[in-house]
Motif scaffolding. Structure first.
Motif, mmCIF file in Angstrom:
data_model
loop_
_atom_site.group_PDB
_atom_site.id
_atom_site.type_symbol
_atom_site.label_atom_id
_atom_site.label_comp_id
_atom_site.label_asym_id
_atom_site.label_seq_id
_atom_site.Cartn_x
_atom_site.Cartn_y
_atom_site.Cartn_z
ATOM 1 N N GLN A 212 0.862 -1.194 0.000
ATOM 2 C CA GLN A 212 0.000 0.000 0.000
ATOM 3 C C GLN A 212 0.894 1.239 0.000
ATOM 4 O OE1 GLN A 212 -3.609 -0.447 -0.190
ATOM 5 N NE2 GLN A 212 -2.570 -2.341 -0.814
ATOM 6 N N GLN A 213 1.500 1.490 -1.133
ATOM 7 C CA GLN A 213 2.572 2.475 -1.211
ATOM 8 C C GLN A 213 2.097 3.919 -1.167
ATOM 9 O OE1 GLN A 213 4.723 2.254 -4.989
ATOM 10 N NE2 GLN A 213 3.082 0.980 -5.797
ATOM 11 N N SER A 214 0.783 4.151 -1.138
ATOM 12 C CA SER A 214 0.288 5.528 -1.048
ATOM 13 C C SER A 214 0.517 6.125 0.342
ATOM 14 C CB SER A 214 -1.202 5.588 -1.390
ATOM 15 O OG SER A 214 -1.966 4.830 -0.463
ATOM 16 N N TYR A 215 0.803 5.262 1.348
ATOM 17 C CA TYR A 215 1.013 5.733 2.712
ATOM 18 C C TYR A 215 2.479 6.102 2.917
ATOM 19 C CZ TYR A 215 -3.649 3.924 3.589
ATOM 20 O OH TYR A 215 -4.992 3.693 3.540
ATOM 21 N N GLU A 216 2.703 7.261 3.498
ATOM 22 C CA GLU A 216 4.056 7.747 3.744
ATOM 23 C C GLU A 216 4.578 7.322 5.106
ATOM 24 O OE1 GLU A 216 6.007 9.076 1.526
ATOM 25 O OE2 GLU A 216 4.423 9.036 0.020
#
Length: 262
Positions: A212-216
């Protein structure tokens, strides 16, 4: 969601990433054991009037992919591909024979075992008393540069395919992927009572599949990736390789149980 990003980042940097000096030590151990194997093969050649030699070696697994994590008991895996030329060992040699040859060569030169060299289905393994173990995956290369792995039978497989796939995945998705894989591995070994958890490769494949790479923030990145993996495993515990024409990575009942345990 409560903000645990600071705690996650501290845990990741202080307790998860393997320090450089330990990584160097493991690579030194890798080289030492390759040298021992080569020396043992030379001794076997003298005894048996053979002329086997190792064509090449390749670093594999978590060390090669930089996903190895800290381990309180020093139980580190060192994965090495040992490549013979088919013209050297013979076209008709069986996988059991060549693996036992490797095991016998190691027995001549290695010591301080917890468990002495053993020919297993997919590798030859040495377990040392001070914690770490070495897995030698045995391959042969044909004259037309096709590689075969010595499993229960000879199976066509490139020894660098997984490394290359993961390298490309990190280039595409960034170091977030490597971070989640490392945190997953730490999670899977965080309780002594947790037995039969999935291999690092299985974790890596699913972390890549569901990242879930949208989370920083690290805490959200890890949490929501694990949530998606849970949802995925509730649908199916079967996993296929991202290379080798999608070979089945979960062919046994124990493999599916490990995914359920995760």
């Amino acid at each position: 969601m409560f903000d645990l990003s600071k705690e996650f980042d501290e845990f990741y940097s202080d307790y998860t990433i393997l320090p450089g000096d330990i990584q160097s030590d493991l690579r030194d151990k890798k080289k030492i054991n390759i040298d021992r194997l080569k020396s043992g093969i030379e001794e076997l050649n003298d005894e048996n009037e053979t002329s086997y030699y190792i064509y090449d070696t390749k670093e594999q697994g978590s060390i090669a992919m930089s996903t190895v994590v800290q381990n309180d008991s020093n139980d580190y895996d060192i994965d090495i591909a040992i490549i013979f030329e088919e013209d050297n060992i013979g076209e008709d040699i069986g996988t059991t024979t060549i693996k036992h040859t490797v095991a016998n060569a190691l027995k001549k030169k290695c010591s301080n075992f917890k468990k002495e060299p053993e020919a297993l289905t997919n590798c030859v393994r040495i377990e040392y008393a001070d914690g770490y173990h070495v897995d030698f995956a045995v391959y042969k290369k044909t004259a037309d540069d096709i590689y075969y792995h010595a499993g229960s039978s000879w199976q066509e497989r490139n020894p660098m395919a997984i490394n290359n796939w993961f390298s490309d995945a990190v280039k595409d998705k960034g170091d977030k992927l490597r971070s989640v894989v490392r945190l997953s591995k730490m999670f899977c070994k965080s309780r002594k009572s947790w037995k039969n958890m999935p291999s690092g490769l299985l974790q890596t494949v699913l972390c890549d599949e569901k990242l879930q790479q949208s989370y920083e923030w690290t805490d959200k990145l890890f949490y929501y990736t694990m949530q998606e993996i849970i949802n995925r495993l509730e649908t199916s515990t079967s996993v296929t390789a991202p290379i080798d024409d999608g070979r089945d990575l979960t062919p046994r009942n124990i493999d599916h149980q490990r995914m359920t345990n995760w």
